[in-house]
Design an enzyme around this catalytic site. Structure first.
Site, PDB file in Angstrom:
ATOM      1  N   ALA A 206       4.778  26.260  12.076  1.00 47.77           N
ATOM      2  CA  ALA A 206       6.204  26.148  12.337  1.00 47.77           C
ATOM      3  C   ALA A 206       6.930  26.772  11.152  1.00 47.77           C
ATOM      4  O   ALA A 206       6.685  26.402   9.999  1.00 47.77           O
ATOM      5  CB  ALA A 206       6.607  24.690  12.498  1.00 47.77           C
TER       6      ALA A 206
ATOM      7  N   ASN B  32       1.898  34.755  15.477  1.00 51.93           N
ATOM      8  CA  ASN B  32       2.815  35.884  15.539  1.00 51.93           C
ATOM      9  C   ASN B  32       2.144  37.113  16.148  1.00 51.93           C
ATOM     10  O   ASN B  32       2.702  37.793  17.016  1.00 51.93           O
ATOM     11  CB  ASN B  32       3.306  36.249  14.139  1.00 51.93           C
ATOM     12  CG  ASN B  32       4.332  35.280  13.587  1.00 51.93           C
ATOM     13  OD1 ASN B  32       4.826  34.406  14.304  1.00 51.93           O
ATOM     14  ND2 ASN B  32       4.640  35.411  12.313  1.00 51.93           N
TER      15      ASN B  32
ATOM     16  N   SER C 201      11.827  38.225  17.277  1.00 52.07           N
ATOM     17  CA  SER C 201      12.200  39.615  17.006  1.00 52.07           C
ATOM     18  C   SER C 201      11.259  40.635  17.629  1.00 52.07           C
ATOM     19  O   SER C 201      11.569  41.830  17.644  1.00 52.07           O
ATOM     20  CB  SER C 201      12.230  39.848  15.487  1.00 52.07           C
ATOM     21  OG  SER C 201      10.913  39.892  14.947  1.00 52.07           O
TER      22      SER C 201
ATOM     23  N   ARG D 145      16.045  42.481  13.954  1.00 48.58           N
ATOM     24  CA  ARG D 145      16.386  41.206  14.573  1.00 48.58           C
ATOM     25  C   ARG D 145      15.942  40.064  13.665  1.00 48.58           C
ATOM     26  O   ARG D 145      14.983  40.195  12.916  1.00 48.58           O
ATOM     27  CB  ARG D 145      15.675  41.072  15.930  1.00 48.58           C
ATOM     28  CG  ARG D 145      15.953  42.211  16.881  1.00 48.58           C
ATOM     29  CD  ARG D 145      14.976  42.185  18.042  1.00 48.58           C
ATOM     30  NE  ARG D 145      15.255  43.223  19.013  1.00 48.58           N
ATOM     31  CZ  ARG D 145      14.501  43.471  20.078  1.00 48.58           C
ATOM     32  NH1 ARG D 145      13.402  42.760  20.294  1.00 48.58           N
ATOM     33  NH2 ARG D 145      14.833  44.423  20.919  1.00 48.58           N
TER      34      ARG D 145
ATOM     35  N   GLY E   1       3.470  31.668  11.959  1.00 44.87           N
ATOM     36  CA  GLY E   1       2.074  31.744  11.545  1.00 44.87           C
ATOM     37  C   GLY E   1       1.540  33.112  11.894  1.00 44.87           C
ATOM     38  O   GLY E   1       1.821  33.652  12.975  1.00 44.87           O
TER      39      GLY E   1
ATOM     40  N   GLY F  27       6.876  53.992   5.554  1.00 46.06           N
ATOM     41  CA  GLY F  27       5.899  54.199   6.607  1.00 46.06           C
ATOM     42  C   GLY F  27       4.554  53.573   6.290  1.00 46.06           C
ATOM     43  O   GLY F  27       4.476  52.434   5.832  1.00 46.06           O
TER      44      GLY F  27
ATOM     45  N   ALA G 258      11.340  45.244  15.159  1.00 44.50           N
ATOM     46  CA  ALA G 258      11.291  43.838  14.766  1.00 44.50           C
ATOM     47  C   ALA G 258      12.219  43.527  13.600  1.00 44.50           C
ATOM     48  O   ALA G 258      12.847  42.459  13.573  1.00 44.50           O
ATOM     49  CB  ALA G 258       9.856  43.444  14.426  1.00 44.50           C
TER      50      ALA G 258
ATOM     51  N   GLY H 155       5.144  42.608   9.457  1.00 39.25           N
ATOM     52  CA  GLY H 155       3.757  43.004   9.245  1.00 39.25           C
ATOM     53  C   GLY H 155       2.839  42.514  10.346  1.00 39.25           C
ATOM     54  O   GLY H 155       1.881  43.200  10.725  1.00 39.25           O
ATOM     55  N   ASP H 156       3.121  41.339  10.885  1.00 36.99           N
ATOM     56  CA  ASP H 156       2.310  40.803  11.981  1.00 36.99           C
ATOM     57  C   ASP H 156       2.481  41.638  13.242  1.00 36.99           C
ATOM     58  O   ASP H 156       1.508  41.901  13.965  1.00 36.99           O
ATOM     59  CB  ASP H 156       2.687  39.352  12.259  1.00 36.99           C
ATOM     60  CG  ASP H 156       2.443  38.461  11.058  1.00 36.99           C
ATOM     61  OD1 ASP H 156       1.491  38.721  10.299  1.00 36.99           O
ATOM     62  OD2 ASP H 156       3.210  37.493  10.870  1.00 36.99           O
TER      63      ASP H 156
END
Length: 303
Positions: free
Chosen positions: A14, A45, A292, A286, A41, A225, A283, A252-253
């Site tokens: 959470a 994610n 996002s 947002r 998490g 990039g 992503a 990154g996820d």
């Protein structure tokens, strides 16, 4: 025939998020916004990000028998993730404390909770799930020995993707399974140790990491990039997509999930990274993590 395009093995937390004008220094208190609670998490994610793009996705994780655990399961199911591999109980659901400043940068502290109880035995019990997945992705918010067990349990033709976050030294047997190993600069620094100081830039990071045993390496560079490297293809830069970032939480996820899915679909490493950069770009425009993550149609609209 694989039942899943991507199996994510990892954490489910959470996210407790507070916006701040600036992140506090040591011993300092700052006022922030109202607390917002979101499903997060790294494992959860990635699963949501992949499912939202259209991948047949499953999650192997552990949550607590509590309100946060129910929030996480509801979010996975709403995104279309198969949650049959999510175990419940053993400890409270993991929690991430996140501060986000006006530039969109974040700082995160994680209490693993139930994530720390995802064991090698759980992996053995999920052998059918592992062997029915084309690509398996993992991170390090669960015990390292569990991640090693995952890499050793893959189907012969499955591909293993690892984002070593939070970073720590990795055993050779795990590095050898990575295809690719995905790192940012901080993670590269930890994995390279003294070799990081000898490197002149990201190209050297990638080469030095590749020499440690992964089959391929991806270095993410934020607004600059990414960079991909393999023994067969050398080192190649992947351009970024210019956007106005408002929150980098979960970017990154989403990148890792998109890259893993595209690799399983037959894309080259550079092609998959280029697509993943577009997913991450959407992503960061947002707020939030899972909220996002874009659909494939939204990514296609970003040129």
């Amino acid at each position: 025939m694989y039942d899943y395009d991507l199996l994510v093995v990892g954490s489910a937390n959470a996210d407790l998020v507070i916006g701040v004008e600036r992140r506090p220094g040591a011993g300092e208190t700052v006022l922030g916004s109202d607390l917002a609670v979101h499903p997060g998490g790294k494992g959860a994610n990635q699963a949501v990000a992949a499912a939202r793009l259209g991948a047949r996705t499953a999650l192997l994780a552990r949550v607590g028998d509590d309100a946060h655990g129910r929030l996480l399961l509801d979010a996975q199911r709403a995104a279309g993730v198969d949650t049959g591999g999510v175990l419940v109980g053993g400890a409270p659901t993991g929690v991430a404390l996140i501060t986000v400043d006006p530039s969109g940068d974040n700082s995160i502290v994680v209490s693993p909770g139930a994530n720390g109880r995802l064991t090698r035995e759980d992996v053995r019990n999920a052998e059918g799930l592992l062997r029915s997945s084309r690509v398996v992705s993992a991170q390090l918010e669960i015990p390292l020995e569990t991640v090693v067990a995952v890499a050793a349990s893959l189907a012969p033709d499955s591909r293993f993707v690892l984002n070593p976050s939070p970073p720590r030294p990795l055993p050779a047997v795990l590095l050898a399974a990575c295809d690719p190993l995905i790192v940012n600069e901080h993670e590269a620094r930890v994995l390279l140790g003294e070799a990081y100081d000898a490197a002149s830039g990201p190209e050297d990071w990638a080469r030095f990491l590749l020499a440690k045993g992964p089959r391929s390496v991806v270095v993410t560079l934020g607004a600059e990039g990414a960079l991909v490297a393999s023994a067969e293809g050398g080192v190649e830069r992947v351009a970024s997509v210019a956007v106005d970032a408002v929150d980098t939480t979960g970017a990154g996820d989403s990148f890792t999930a998109a890259l893993a899915w595209k690799l399983g679909a037959g894309a080259s490493l550079a092609q998959a990274a280029a697509y993943a950069a577009r997913v991450g770009a959407v992503a960061v425009t947002r707020r939030g993590a899972q909220e996002s993550f874009p659909t494939a149609e939204e990514v296609d609209a970003l040129c």
